[in-house]
Design an enzyme around this catalytic site. Sequence first.
Site, PDB file in Angstrom:
ATOM      1  N   ASP A 228       0.521  -1.282  -0.083  1.00 46.82           N
ATOM      2  CA  ASP A 228      -0.066  -0.034  -0.227  1.00 46.82           C
ATOM      3  C   ASP A 228       0.793   1.395   0.113  1.00 46.82           C
ATOM      4  O   ASP A 228       0.308   2.347  -0.300  1.00 46.82           O
ATOM      5  CB  ASP A 228      -0.833   0.018   1.286  1.00 46.82           C
ATOM      6  N   TYR A 272     -15.107  -0.793 -25.233  1.00 45.14           N
ATOM      7  CA  TYR A 272     -15.067  -1.241 -23.692  1.00 45.14           C
ATOM      8  C   TYR A 272     -14.384   0.129 -22.860  1.00 45.14           C
ATOM      9  O   TYR A 272     -13.468   0.587 -23.301  1.00 45.14           O
ATOM     10  CB  TYR A 272     -14.514  -2.338 -23.279  1.00 45.14           C
ATOM     11  N   TYR A 567      -4.338  -8.959  -5.377  1.00 44.53           N
ATOM     12  CA  TYR A 567      -3.494 -10.176  -4.793  1.00 44.53           C
ATOM     13  C   TYR A 567      -2.325 -10.405  -5.979  1.00 44.53           C
ATOM     14  O   TYR A 567      -1.392 -11.131  -5.487  1.00 44.53           O
ATOM     15  CB  TYR A 567      -4.252 -11.379  -4.551  1.00 44.53           C
TER      16      TYR A 567
HETATM   17  P1  FBP Z   1      -0.982  -4.864   4.427  1.00 46.73           P
HETATM   18  O1  FBP Z   1      -1.369  -3.388   4.823  1.00 46.73           O
HETATM   19  O2  FBP Z   1      -0.936  -5.744   5.527  1.00 46.73           O
HETATM   20  O3  FBP Z   1       0.525  -5.078   3.735  1.00 46.73           O
HETATM   21  O4  FBP Z   1      -1.906  -5.408   3.437  1.00 46.73           O
HETATM   22  C1  FBP Z   1      -2.306  -4.512   2.333  1.00 46.73           C
HETATM   23  C2  FBP Z   1      -3.309  -5.151   1.624  1.00 46.73           C
HETATM   24  O5  FBP Z   1      -2.783  -5.909   0.501  1.00 46.73           O
HETATM   25  C3  FBP Z   1      -4.332  -4.228   1.216  1.00 46.73           C
HETATM   26  O6  FBP Z   1      -3.816  -3.458  -0.165  1.00 46.73           O
HETATM   27  C4  FBP Z   1      -5.581  -4.948   0.974  1.00 46.73           C
HETATM   28  O7  FBP Z   1      -6.838  -4.045   1.280  1.00 46.73           O
HETATM   29  C5  FBP Z   1      -5.407  -5.960   2.169  1.00 46.73           C
HETATM   30  O8  FBP Z   1      -4.167  -6.006   2.052  1.00 46.73           O
HETATM   31  C6  FBP Z   1      -6.307  -7.244   1.548  1.00 46.73           C
HETATM   32  O9  FBP Z   1      -6.386  -8.064   3.099  1.00 46.73           O
HETATM   33  P2  FBP Z   1      -6.397  -9.633   2.947  1.00 46.73           P
HETATM   34  O10 FBP Z   1      -5.137  -9.991   2.369  1.00 46.73           O
HETATM   35  O11 FBP Z   1      -6.612  -9.876   4.260  1.00 46.73           O
HETATM   36  O12 FBP Z   1      -7.522  -9.777   1.901  1.00 46.73           O
END
Ligand code: FBP
Length: 697
Positions: A228, A272, A567
Amino acid sequence: MGANTSASIGDILKHPEVQKVTDNINQEVIERREYKPPVCKVFSSSYTMLEDKPQFEFYVDNEARRRLPGIIDNKVQTIVELQTPEETFKEQFNKKRKIGIVFSGGPAPGGHNVIAGLYDAAQKANPETIIYGFLLGPDGIIEGEAVEITGSLVDRFRNLGGFTMIKTGRAKIDTKEKMELSKKTCKRLGLDALVIVGGDDSNTNAAFLAQEMLADGVQVIGVPKTIDGDIQVRDNNRKVLCAMSFGFHTAARAFSIEIGNLCTDSSSDIKYWHICKVMGRVASHLALETALQTHANITLIGEDLADYVDKERVEKAAAEGVINYHAYGMTLRHLSRVICDGIVRRAAVGKNYGVIVIPEGVLEFINEIQNFIIKLNTIISEYNQTHDTDFHTDFSLLEEKLEYLRRLAGRSQEDNSFTIWNMRDHELFNDIPAFFQEGLLMERDSHGNFQFSQVETDKVVLGMVRDYLNILKENGTYKIGIERDYYRKTLDKGGLDPDFLGPILFQNYDDAQFLLMKSSIMSVKTLKQALVKAGAIAETEKVPAPVEKIFHKSVPKFKTQPHFYGYDGRGNDPTRFDCMYTYNLGLTVFSLIANGATGQMAAIRNLEKDFSQWQPIGIPIAPLMHLEERKGKLTLVLEKSIVDIDSAAFKVVKAFREKWLAAVPGEDNYRRPGPIRFTGKSEEDRPITLVLNALDS
Ligand code: FBP
């Protein structure tokens, strides 16, 4: 295997080429494992020491001083070479140690290199030092689950993404019981130091652990991790100490590659709008970097929306001698209007396509939503405290939760002092779609954060955009511009006079390159009426086919493709920047430990500069903490850095907004970020945000 013989599957599987291409370990992995990141000059020396830098000062929160007395006066420390150490120093530096390390929170590319750097430095100082990796995040500390990190284990994961080696988790060591269990684990393993690689909440945890374990002599060091990019540290004089957490660059580049490709596809197929939600729980740093990397047509920046001021409403209220609080910050409705404006303007020049980037945390910056989040946090937390149960277990279905809120709204009508959920809240809440209600009522994560990644933010925004575009279509504002040459050719081919029909059909026939159908022409029926009225055709005649063709081309369809980037980027193998950054962070961690530091966060200054100027430091965590509302309670946490709308990076994006929207005839202004190149030349050696922000720091 001859050309005409059909080989058995057994033979095929034995073929060296098949074995090579089906092996899990491919060339990229081999090269990554072999890559040796350069080390900061200071680490070429066998011994390093710490120098306090009291010139970096912080405003200290009273609560932080009260709760963290043992580490609150820590100073920023720089790591410096020590050429001729005394024997006692050498002994202390090189003593056999036991060090535990844990990953906490979401994965971020480069984590394995923090372990590799720590391992290599520790081995160099004393090959008998043991490093333990706690499994599955902080739960591993609480439950005492750890593995010994060996050289061969480290070698398997050098320069590779993910936290696969020891996994991660989101547990928080936030109760007396968990703290005791953690201390017990550290004692049982005989740890000298514990390293917590995590985000703002995990570094908060590191500070409390450091304080708690002072008496036991266990040092605790944090490492700023999160894609982030919201762990950024400056001192009181705005001097940058940590410009960016690790993993940000890789994730932003990974998202940008995909989004850049969508820009290419969208401007090829021209049908799109790609709606790209990008991660970043609260702050919009990733969206900002993506905008700089790709020049997508529209990029929302949450912090910018929160800063919005409706000047007209402010002036009107001022004239009436009142303050209109609703004029500050953008509403969802207004946001949808802003997006629609961009879509309509592009359509007018024939571009009914494009790419929109929406940060996943954008709703946090929308006043009305933030209100709901705060109110619901309080309601849920009060319910749990009063009933000593769990709101989400007691009301597992949305209907049950809504029924509970309905009862609260009813109570507010009977009891004036009950204001947390009134009838107006209830009505507004009922107005939003069920999936979003569900999202807002969802369980908070273990740190009390609202889980934006679980909410279909893009769907909420898009729903409103779609509704408003329909209105604009019905009132004739949303139209696709027809290129003048195309119009002329089409009519010429059909034996019709374009200059005679042009002024009848279009609102801007005189001078425009892209022609806009008159707003009153909204169907073939109204088209015919316009032609008849102007005497172009008789009542009994049909609309000429070329004219009808042009009309149909002017009617927009708003076709979208949703995407979520999060992810995938988090799991990417690190960029060279993140490989170097994290390996040196690992070396920094060891230097802090070997010099007796605790309650410090490892960091590297000057990341925006040439590698030769990178400077490893330790930043005191306790003075960075402040009180924040979590799960309805004021809690001492590390402050998150959101996008600074006065920063150079944001100002640049703002200045280029109109250009990148490209609502003018001609080419779009997309940028091709290109793939993450681990080796070889690349201009992208660090985040663009970092480079720009360094210009005015
Ligand atoms: P961290 O702050 O723990 O590094 O995680 C960031 C993040 O990837 C965010 O961007 C996202 O909102 C969140 O984790 C997603 O959380 P989860 O892995 O629990 O779905």
